[in-house]
Design a protein around this motif. Structure first.
Motif, PDB file in Angstrom:
ATOM      1  N   SER A  50       0.834  -1.210   0.000  1.00 31.96           N
ATOM      2  CA  SER A  50       0.000   0.000   0.000  1.00 31.96           C
ATOM      3  C   SER A  50       0.862   1.250   0.000  1.00 31.96           C
ATOM      4  O   SER A  50       0.584   2.206  -0.722  1.00 31.96           O
ATOM      5  N   ALA A  51       1.922   1.259   0.788  1.00 33.55           N
ATOM      6  CA  ALA A  51       2.807   2.426   0.854  1.00 33.55           C
ATOM      7  C   ALA A  51       3.415   2.710  -0.509  1.00 33.55           C
ATOM      8  O   ALA A  51       3.442   3.858  -0.961  1.00 33.55           O
ATOM      9  N   LYS A  52       3.890   1.687  -1.173  1.00 41.57           N
ATOM     10  CA  LYS A  52       4.497   1.854  -2.500  1.00 41.57           C
ATOM     11  C   LYS A  52       3.459   2.354  -3.507  1.00 41.57           C
ATOM     12  O   LYS A  52       3.734   3.239  -4.322  1.00 41.57           O
ATOM     13  N   LYS A  53       2.244   1.829  -3.431  1.00 39.91           N
ATOM     14  CA  LYS A  53       1.162   2.259  -4.324  1.00 39.91           C
ATOM     15  C   LYS A  53       0.855   3.749  -4.112  1.00 39.91           C
ATOM     16  O   LYS A  53       0.736   4.514  -5.069  1.00 39.91           O
ATOM     17  N   TYR A  54       0.736   4.168  -2.856  1.00 43.55           N
ATOM     18  CA  TYR A  54       0.452   5.575  -2.548  1.00 43.55           C
ATOM     19  C   TYR A  54       1.609   6.467  -2.992  1.00 43.55           C
ATOM     20  O   TYR A  54       1.408   7.542  -3.562  1.00 43.55           O
ATOM     21  N   PHE A  55       2.838   6.034  -2.713  1.00 41.21           N
ATOM     22  CA  PHE A  55       4.006   6.810  -3.099  1.00 41.21           C
ATOM     23  C   PHE A  55       4.024   7.024  -4.614  1.00 41.21           C
ATOM     24  O   PHE A  55       4.205   8.149  -5.089  1.00 41.21           O
ATOM     25  N   ASP A  56       3.833   5.948  -5.366  1.00 44.07           N
ATOM     26  CA  ASP A  56       3.851   6.047  -6.826  1.00 44.07           C
ATOM     27  C   ASP A  56       2.737   6.951  -7.344  1.00 44.07           C
ATOM     28  O   ASP A  56       2.949   7.732  -8.278  1.00 44.07           O
ATOM     29  N   ALA A  57       1.559   6.867  -6.758  1.00 46.94           N
ATOM     30  CA  ALA A  57       0.436   7.710  -7.183  1.00 46.94           C
ATOM     31  C   ALA A  57       0.740   9.182  -6.919  1.00 46.94           C
ATOM     32  O   ALA A  57       0.481  10.041  -7.766  1.00 46.94           O
ATOM     33  N   LEU A  58       1.297   9.484  -5.759  1.00 47.79           N
ATOM     34  CA  LEU A  58       1.612  10.869  -5.423  1.00 47.79           C
ATOM     35  C   LEU A  58       2.792  11.392  -6.236  1.00 47.79           C
ATOM     36  O   LEU A  58       2.860  12.580  -6.560  1.00 47.79           O
ATOM     37  N   ALA A  59       3.722  10.516  -6.587  1.00 48.05           N
ATOM     38  CA  ALA A  59       4.903  10.919  -7.356  1.00 48.05           C
ATOM     39  C   ALA A  59       4.569  11.195  -8.820  1.00 48.05           C
ATOM     40  O   ALA A  59       5.286  11.948  -9.482  1.00 48.05           O
ATOM     41  N   MET A  98      11.826  13.342  -3.969  1.00 51.41           N
ATOM     42  CA  MET A  98      12.945  13.895  -3.208  1.00 51.41           C
ATOM     43  C   MET A  98      13.826  12.767  -2.650  1.00 51.41           C
ATOM     44  O   MET A  98      15.027  12.908  -2.536  1.00 51.41           O
ATOM     45  N   MET A  99      13.186  11.677  -2.277  1.00 56.08           N
ATOM     46  CA  MET A  99      13.875  10.482  -1.793  1.00 56.08           C
ATOM     47  C   MET A  99      13.068   9.293  -2.287  1.00 56.08           C
ATOM     48  O   MET A  99      11.906   9.151  -1.937  1.00 56.08           O
ATOM     49  N   PRO A 100      13.659   8.431  -3.120  1.00 62.47           N
ATOM     50  CA  PRO A 100      12.902   7.289  -3.634  1.00 62.47           C
ATOM     51  C   PRO A 100      12.383   6.399  -2.504  1.00 62.47           C
ATOM     52  O   PRO A 100      12.985   6.330  -1.432  1.00 62.47           O
ATOM     53  N   PHE A 101      11.270   5.730  -2.767  1.00 60.44           N
ATOM     54  CA  PHE A 101      10.711   4.795  -1.781  1.00 60.44           C
ATOM     55  C   PHE A 101      11.672   3.620  -1.672  1.00 60.44           C
ATOM     56  O   PHE A 101      11.995   2.971  -2.664  1.00 60.44           O
TER      57      PHE A 101
END
Length: 141
Positions: free
Chosen positions: A93-102, A108-111
């Motif tokens: 879920s964190a990776k999915k949210y990060f990618d959507a927001l990116a 600034m700092m990759p997941f």
């Protein structure tokens, strides 16, 4: 007592909230446009912002935060000095949210794994809002 973020999108609030609803599962629980406010003879609505969002409440996970188009000032600077921190329930879920927001924003700092989390990253989204996305640290029992 608790603190709620109140984010001003300088004219892009509706677009931002729609994006967060679609990509993060946010829910708009209240929304008022400038034209819906009671008339104020001393401080009338500036022409051109009648349909902009004066105030909105957004539920994201267990958090309620607020947003507005603000004054829609073309000379306003970018949002800075803070980040919203999104803590997901799991790595996927964190990776999915990060990618959507990116998407359309600036990483600034990759997941990635860090010494404090199995996954953490920082970015500024397409609306200029800074985010820190992570997974809660695991404690050993």
């Amino acid at each position: 007592m608790y603190v709620q973020p109140y984010v001003f999108f300088n004219g892009r609030c509706e677009e931002a909230l729609k994006y967060y609803c679609e990509k993060l599962g946010a829910e708009i629980t209240f929304q008022m446009r400038y034209k819906d406010a009671p008339p104020d003879a001393q401080a009338g609505i500036r022409p051109g912002i009648e349909d902009k969002i004066m105030h909105a409440a957004i539920k994201l996970g267990s958090t309620i935060w607020m947003a507005s188009d603000g004054h829609c000032d073309p000379d306003a600077g970018s949002m800075n000095g803070f980040s919203l921190s999104l803590t997901a329930d799991d790595d996927a879920s964190a990776k999915k949210y990060f990618d959507a927001l990116a998407d359309g924003g600036q990483v600034m700092m990759p997941f990635q794994p860090t010494f404090w989390s199995k996954g953490f990253g920082m970015l500024v989204d397409r609306f200029g809002l800074a985010w820190m996305v992570g997974v809660p640290e695991e404690h050993e029992s």
